[in-house]
Design an enzyme around this catalytic site. Structure first.
Site, PDB file in Angstrom:
ATOM      1  CB  SER A  55      -3.352  -4.261   0.852  1.00  0.00           C
ATOM      2  OG  SER A  55      -2.229  -5.077   0.636  1.00  0.00           O
ATOM      3  NE  ARG A  87     -11.857   0.192   7.347  1.00  0.00           N
ATOM      4  CZ  ARG A  87     -10.888  -0.062   6.470  1.00  0.00           C
ATOM      5  NH1 ARG A  87     -10.251   0.910   5.864  1.00  0.00           N
ATOM      6  NH2 ARG A  87     -10.530  -1.302   6.197  1.00  0.00           N
ATOM      7  CE1 TYR A 108      -5.748   0.088  -1.764  1.00  0.00           C
ATOM      8  CE2 TYR A 108      -5.073  -2.193  -1.986  1.00  0.00           C
ATOM      9  CZ  TYR A 108      -5.298  -1.087  -1.202  1.00  0.00           C
ATOM     10  OH  TYR A 108      -5.083  -1.156   0.143  1.00  0.00           O
ATOM     11  CG  ASP A 158     -12.807  -3.293   8.077  1.00  0.00           C
ATOM     12  OD1 ASP A 158     -13.140  -2.145   8.460  1.00  0.00           O
ATOM     13  OD2 ASP A 158     -11.880  -3.507   7.266  1.00  0.00           O
ATOM     14  N   GLY A 204      -6.946   3.689   5.473  1.00  0.00           N
ATOM     15  CA  GLY A 204      -6.733   4.621   4.360  1.00  0.00           C
ATOM     16  C   GLY A 204      -7.273   5.999   4.718  1.00  0.00           C
ATOM     17  CG  ASN A 235      -7.869  -2.229   8.712  1.00  0.00           C
ATOM     18  OD1 ASN A 235      -6.986  -2.856   8.141  1.00  0.00           O
ATOM     19  ND2 ASN A 235      -9.149  -2.537   8.597  1.00  0.00           N
ATOM     20  CD  GLU A 260      -2.512  -1.590   2.412  1.00  0.00           C
ATOM     21  OE1 GLU A 260      -3.705  -1.406   2.695  1.00  0.00           O
ATOM     22  OE2 GLU A 260      -1.727  -2.149   3.184  1.00  0.00           O
ATOM     23  CD  GLU A 298      -8.844  -6.341   7.912  1.00  0.00           C
ATOM     24  OE1 GLU A 298      -7.665  -6.556   8.230  1.00  0.00           O
ATOM     25  OE2 GLU A 298      -9.194  -6.007   6.770  1.00  0.00           O
TER      26      GLU A 298
END
Ligand SMILES: Nc1ncnc2c1ncn2[C@@H]1O[C@H](COP(=O)(O)OP(=O)(O)O)[C@@H](O)[C@H]1O
Ligand SMILES: [Mg+2]
Length: 340
Positions: A175, A285, A246, A287, A307, A303, A16, A301
């Site tokens: 990612s 964040r 992406y 998820d 992003g 993070n 990333e 997960e």
């Protein structure tokens, strides 16, 4: 009032790299100039820290050339700053390594410290902690490269208790790199070989009973973290793989997610509980997978450095809560200072 001197770290050694540079550009632009004096250092894919003029060029180009100083010589680069904002994703950035370097250098750092970063980066460790807190997750098995090399039959036997299909993932990458969905033994072997090329530790997870809805919650704060509204990602591909993530236009964000209020409430409460259990700080964040037909929620997960471009989910979630992008990044710098 004296300005707060902020060093933004960007780039880094993960898949990333470019995403990180895009996020960093947005943050650099947004931090109010009357309150913050901001410098950026870009880390190359080989893990070398570029001097300021090259960092500037790397930001403009969107990626870093080879060269620069070795990381261990460079904690001193961060000296003279009040706060470091490490906008780095994946290994050697989001996993507690850079956080440890900054801790040794005595400089406050935006986001989780060593423990929270390291545990969240390793999908197996994170699951073990969350299980101890009774947070619902899919069934999983850890397989190490050593076990897969010496006694593969034992590993396969354990994995087969999960049934098919399974998701095979390197434990420490992110990612979606190296992640496969395997529907039979042949696919499982190929998936394991791929994952073990990238990591010594591989997690194999039972797939959810149907294609899950993917919902996400933003966390903001230190000891008393707040949860954002719930967002949802939709896409046509079989799962949220690297391509879908992406390639522009392949996934859509919906904020707030169209969910029964009780489900949104549960996701938000679980996100706060998980971030505390994992010793997250500043931001995260979280998820989830939501199964429409059964009403089940599984935490997927956490993070610790999501992003951060102006169109990324995390700032968009806070935008929906009335916290604009510039206020959000300013608040994150303050939270790093408050934790000191
Ligand atoms: N157990 C699972 N059941 C169903 N889908 C899954 C499962 N695990 C992963 N996926 C799919 O794969 C994607 C990437 O997995 P994830 O664990 O989030 O990896 P990364 O850390 O690289 O983002 C998820 O967003 C989801 O689409
Ligand atoms: Mg993910």
């Amino acid at each position: 009032m004296e300005k707060t001197r902020v060093l933004v770290l960007a780039g880094g050694q993960s898949g990333e790299h470019e995403v990180s540079i895009n996020s960093a550009k947005s943050v650099l632009q947004a931090l109010p100039k009357d309150r913050f004096e901001v410098t950026s250092v870009v880390i190359s894919r080989e893990g070398r820290w570029l001097a300021e003029p090259e960092s500037q060029r790397a930001l403009e180009r969107g990626s870093a050339p080879s060269g620069g100083e070795l990381v261990l010589h460079q904690a001193q680069v961060a000296e003279g700053y009040d706060v470091v904002f490490p906008i780095l994703h994946g290994p050697n950035g989001e996993d507690g390594t850079v956080q440890g370097l900054l801790k040794l250098a005595g400089i406050p750092c935006v986001g989780s410290s060593v423990l929270g970063s390291a545990v969240c980066m390793d999908k197996v460790m994170a699951k073990a902690v969350l299980a101890a807190h009774g947070i619902p997750q899919v069934a999983y098995q850890l397989v190490t490269r050593a076990e897969f090399t010496s006694t593969p039959e034992d590993a396969i036997k354990r994995i087969n208790t999960l049934g098919f299909p399974v998701f095979v993932k390197p434990a420490n990458l992110g990612s979606s790199v190296g992640i496969s969905k395997a529907k039979n033994d042949a696919e499982l072997h190929a998936a394991l070989r791929l994952a073990f090329e990238l990591d010594r530790r591989v997690i194999v997870e039972a797939a959810t009973s149907e294609k899950p809805r993917e919902i996400e919650v933003g966390i903001l704060g230190n000891d008393h973290p707040q949860a954002s509204p719930v967002g949802e990602l939709t896409f046509d591909s079989e799962f949220y793989d690297y391509e879908t993530k992406y390639s522009a236009g392949r996934a859509e964000m919906h904020i707030p997610a169209n969910l029964p209020p009780a489900i949104a409430g549960r996701a938000r409460a679980m996100a706060i509980e998980a971030s505390k259990a994992l010793d997250c700080a500043g931001l995260a964040r979280v998820d989830f997978f939501y199964i429409d037909s059964t009403g089940e929620i599984f935490l997927n997960e956490v993070n610790t450095m999501p992003g951060f471009t102006k169109t990324s989910m995390y700032p968009a979630l806070w935008g929906a809560a009335g916290v604009g992008y510039a206020d959000l990044v300013s608040r994150l710098v303050e939270l790093a200072q408050e934790r000191r």
